[in-house]
Design a protein around this motif. Structure first.
Motif, PDB file in Angstrom:
ATOM      1  N   ALA A  62       2.056   2.344 -16.973  1.00 43.09           N
ATOM      2  CA  ALA A  62       1.613   2.509 -15.592  1.00 43.09           C
ATOM      3  C   ALA A  62       0.657   1.391 -15.184  1.00 43.09           C
ATOM      4  CB  ALA A  62       0.954   3.873 -15.407  1.00 43.09           C
ATOM      5  N   VAL A  63      -0.268   1.058 -16.085  1.00 41.50           N
ATOM      6  CA  VAL A  63      -1.226  -0.018 -15.789  1.00 41.50           C
ATOM      7  C   VAL A  63      -0.510  -1.358 -15.664  1.00 41.50           C
ATOM      8  CG1 VAL A  63      -3.168  -1.342 -16.729  1.00 41.50           C
ATOM      9  CG2 VAL A  63      -3.183   1.163 -16.854  1.00 41.50           C
ATOM     10  N   PHE A  64       0.362  -1.674 -16.616  1.00 42.05           N
ATOM     11  CA  PHE A  64       1.087  -2.945 -16.571  1.00 42.05           C
ATOM     12  C   PHE A  64       1.973  -3.044 -15.335  1.00 42.05           C
ATOM     13  CE2 PHE A  64       1.043  -3.601 -21.477  1.00 42.05           C
ATOM     14  CZ  PHE A  64      -0.278  -4.017 -21.379  1.00 42.05           C
ATOM     15  N   ASN A 121      14.887   0.908  -4.089  1.00 42.73           N
ATOM     16  CA  ASN A 121      16.281   1.348  -3.988  1.00 42.73           C
ATOM     17  C   ASN A 121      16.566   2.398  -5.063  1.00 42.73           C
ATOM     18  OD1 ASN A 121      18.910   1.602  -3.243  1.00 42.73           O
ATOM     19  ND2 ASN A 121      19.529  -0.489  -3.744  1.00 42.73           N
ATOM     20  N   HIS A 122      15.903   3.544  -4.903  1.00 42.43           N
ATOM     21  CA  HIS A 122      15.985   4.611  -5.899  1.00 42.43           C
ATOM     22  C   HIS A 122      15.484   5.890  -5.240  1.00 42.43           C
ATOM     23  CE1 HIS A 122      17.038   5.484  -9.948  1.00 42.43           C
ATOM     24  NE2 HIS A 122      15.827   5.791 -10.382  1.00 42.43           N
ATOM     25  N   PHE A 123      15.589   7.028  -5.936  1.00 45.16           N
ATOM     26  CA  PHE A 123      15.108   8.280  -5.352  1.00 45.16           C
ATOM     27  C   PHE A 123      13.743   8.687  -5.896  1.00 45.16           C
ATOM     28  CE2 PHE A 123      17.794   9.367  -8.963  1.00 45.16           C
ATOM     29  CZ  PHE A 123      17.080  10.340  -9.644  1.00 45.16           C
ATOM     30  N   PHE A 124      13.191   7.915  -6.840  1.00 43.49           N
ATOM     31  CA  PHE A 124      11.816   8.118  -7.281  1.00 43.49           C
ATOM     32  C   PHE A 124      11.291   6.809  -7.863  1.00 43.49           C
ATOM     33  CE2 PHE A 124      14.089   8.751 -11.212  1.00 43.49           C
ATOM     34  CZ  PHE A 124      13.212   8.415 -12.231  1.00 43.49           C
ATOM     35  N   CYS A 125      10.001   6.778  -8.163  1.00 41.23           N
ATOM     36  CA  CYS A 125       9.365   5.555  -8.656  1.00 41.23           C
ATOM     37  C   CYS A 125       9.651   5.407 -10.153  1.00 41.23           C
ATOM     38  CB  CYS A 125       7.863   5.598  -8.403  1.00 41.23           C
ATOM     39  SG  CYS A 125       7.421   5.554  -6.661  1.00 41.23           S
ATOM     40  N   GLU A 126      10.561   4.523 -10.488  1.00 40.35           N
ATOM     41  CA  GLU A 126      10.937   4.257 -11.872  1.00 40.35           C
ATOM     42  C   GLU A 126      10.768   2.771 -12.144  1.00 40.35           C
ATOM     43  OE1 GLU A 126      14.270   5.957 -14.954  1.00 40.35           O
ATOM     44  OE2 GLU A 126      14.899   5.545 -12.912  1.00 40.35           O
ATOM     45  N   SER A 142       0.830  -1.209   0.000  1.00 45.69           N
ATOM     46  CA  SER A 142       0.000   0.000   0.000  1.00 45.69           C
ATOM     47  C   SER A 142       0.858   1.251   0.000  1.00 45.69           C
ATOM     48  CB  SER A 142      -0.940   0.001   1.206  1.00 45.69           C
ATOM     49  OG  SER A 142      -0.188  -0.027   2.408  1.00 45.69           O
ATOM     50  N   ARG A 143       2.097   1.130   0.491  1.00 48.26           N
ATOM     51  CA  ARG A 143       3.048   2.237   0.488  1.00 48.26           C
ATOM     52  C   ARG A 143       4.435   1.701   0.167  1.00 48.26           C
ATOM     53  NH1 ARG A 143       0.904   6.844   2.333  1.00 48.26           N
ATOM     54  NH2 ARG A 143       2.919   7.861   2.472  1.00 48.26           N
ATOM     55  N   PHE A 144       5.235   2.545  -0.444  1.00 48.59           N
ATOM     56  CA  PHE A 144       6.621   2.203  -0.730  1.00 48.59           C
ATOM     57  C   PHE A 144       7.536   3.150   0.037  1.00 48.59           C
ATOM     58  CE2 PHE A 144       4.432   0.759  -4.612  1.00 48.59           C
ATOM     59  CZ  PHE A 144       4.905  -0.537  -4.688  1.00 48.59           C
ATOM     60  N   LEU A 186      -0.636   5.182  -4.887  1.00 43.87           N
ATOM     61  CA  LEU A 186      -1.169   6.107  -5.888  1.00 43.87           C
ATOM     62  C   LEU A 186      -0.152   7.187  -6.232  1.00 43.87           C
ATOM     63  CD1 LEU A 186      -3.539   7.072  -7.615  1.00 43.87           C
ATOM     64  CD2 LEU A 186      -4.371   8.368  -5.628  1.00 43.87           C
ATOM     65  N   GLY A 187       0.536   7.698  -5.202  1.00 47.77           N
ATOM     66  CA  GLY A 187       1.559   8.718  -5.443  1.00 47.77           C
ATOM     67  C   GLY A 187       2.699   8.183  -6.280  1.00 47.77           C
ATOM     68  N   CYS A 188       3.091   6.949  -6.012  1.00 42.73           N
ATOM     69  CA  CYS A 188       4.159   6.307  -6.774  1.00 42.73           C
ATOM     70  C   CYS A 188       3.729   6.108  -8.227  1.00 42.73           C
ATOM     71  CB  CYS A 188       4.505   4.962  -6.127  1.00 42.73           C
ATOM     72  SG  CYS A 188       5.976   4.154  -6.801  1.00 42.73           S
ATOM     73  N   ALA A 189       2.497   5.654  -8.415  1.00 45.63           N
ATOM     74  CA  ALA A 189       1.981   5.440  -9.775  1.00 45.63           C
ATOM     75  C   ALA A 189       1.907   6.760 -10.537  1.00 45.63           C
ATOM     76  CB  ALA A 189       0.607   4.781  -9.713  1.00 45.63           C
ATOM     77  N   ALA A 190       1.439   7.826  -9.867  1.00 51.80           N
ATOM     78  CA  ALA A 190       1.337   9.133 -10.516  1.00 51.80           C
ATOM     79  C   ALA A 190       2.717   9.662 -10.885  1.00 51.80           C
ATOM     80  CB  ALA A 190       0.629  10.121  -9.588  1.00 51.80           C
ATOM     81  N   GLN A 191       3.688   9.501  -9.977  1.00 53.20           N
ATOM     82  CA  GLN A 191       5.042   9.979 -10.262  1.00 53.20           C
ATOM     83  C   GLN A 191       5.642   9.246 -11.462  1.00 53.20           C
ATOM     84  OE1 GLN A 191       8.430   9.091  -7.572  1.00 53.20           O
ATOM     85  NE2 GLN A 191       8.662  11.321  -7.381  1.00 53.20           N
TER      86      GLN A 191
END
Length: 311
Positions: free
Chosen positions: A160-162, A175-180, A10-12, A95-100
């Protein structure tokens, strides 16, 4: 989390660039400075193009598009990275990770296509000057710009969906500074082969196609420049083309390295450094390379400065 039947976290937690406090402060100050330069440089380009009627032509229309992309692209990544550098809470919602990730992919692809369109515009202006106004008319420019944005944002929806249909059962620590995508793939307990193939296909169609179009355009431009007999004009054109090609190679090279390579070759420390280059550094360099050396934009900014000082 440990059971592969569980759907997702639910959160990363974004581990960021470093866990050492002194380095975190140093990174915060450095990237805050870069972000401020990015915003001010690109905003100045947009203001200059909007205020001067002389700059209402295709080249500056696409340049202002690039400035908008760079502001949005940097804003998608840097504020959250800065927040994580000085905060104890480094989590981000699903949701925030997906949006980013969605906006990062969409804006990155849009920049790829806009850079290709800008190269084609320069090719037309230099190699076909007599037909330039008829070829690069207002309607075509609007269609090209709109097409770049629409294709990129639709392409990002697919990824994003996949990506967020995958079960994240191994860990909730990115292990990163943003959701990639690459670091997210490593958290899934399902085989990500299908996702990787989708990345290769879209990356090949967008990044490689755009890069090849740019190279072909600049090859034609350089061959035309060679025939210019004026040494000063030839030198100026070569200098401009060289600076553009450096930034373009820098941007496309890092993206191709990040996305069009085997999943097994992922190394967190190296990949974080590569991601910084195209998400943080390039948006700062673009207004400098494309605009600071441009006499028209410099002239407009000086006039604006004098007007503001007068009032």
């Amino acid at each position: 989390m440990k059971n592969c039947n569980q759907t997702s976290a639910s959160r990363f937690t974004l581990l960021g660039l470093s866990s050492i406090p002194r380095l975190q402060i140093a990174f915060f100050l450095l990237f805050l400075l870069i972000y401020m330069v990015t915003l001010s440089g690109n905003l100045l380009v947009i203001i200059a193009v909007r205020l001067n009627l002389r700059l209402q032509n295709p080249m500056y229309f696409f340049l202002s598009n690039l400035a908008v992309i760079d502001i949005c692209f940097s804003t998608t990544i840097v504020p959250k990275m800065l927040s994580n550098s000085i905060s104890q809470d480094k989590t981000i919602s699903l949701l925030g990770c997906a949006a980013q990730m969605y906006f990062h992919l969409a804006l990155g692809a849009t920049e790829c296509l806009i850079l290709a369109v800008m190269a084609y515009d320069r090719y037309t202006a230099i190699c076909k000057p007599l037909q330039y106004t008829s070829i690069m008319n207002q309607t075509l420019c609007l269609y090209l710009a709109t097409g770049c944005w629409v294709v990129s944002f639709l392409n990002s929806v697919i990824h994003a969906v996949f990506t967020f249909q995958l079960p994240y059962c191994k860990s909730n620590e990115i292990n990163h500074f943003f959701c990639e995508m690459p670091p997210l793939f490593r958290l899934s307990c399902r085989d990500t082969w299908f996702n990787e193939v989708a990345v290769y296909i879209s990356g090949g169609l967008i990044a490689l196609f755009s890069f090849l179009l740019i190279l072909l355009s600049y090859i034609r431009i350089l061959s035309t420049i060679i025939n210019i007999h004026c040494n000063s004009g030839c030198h100026k054109a070569f200098s401009t083309c060289a600076s553009h090609l450096i930034v373009i190679t820098f941007y496309y090279g890092t993206i191709i390295f990040m996305y069009l390579r085997p999943h097994s070759s992922y190394f967190p420390d190296r990949d974080r450094a590569v991601s910084i280059l195209y998400t943080v550094v390039t948006p700062m360099l673009n207004p400098i390379i494309y605009s600071v050396r441009n006499k028209d934009i410099i002239g407009v900014l000086r006039k604006t400065k004098h007007t503001m000082m007068y009032f």
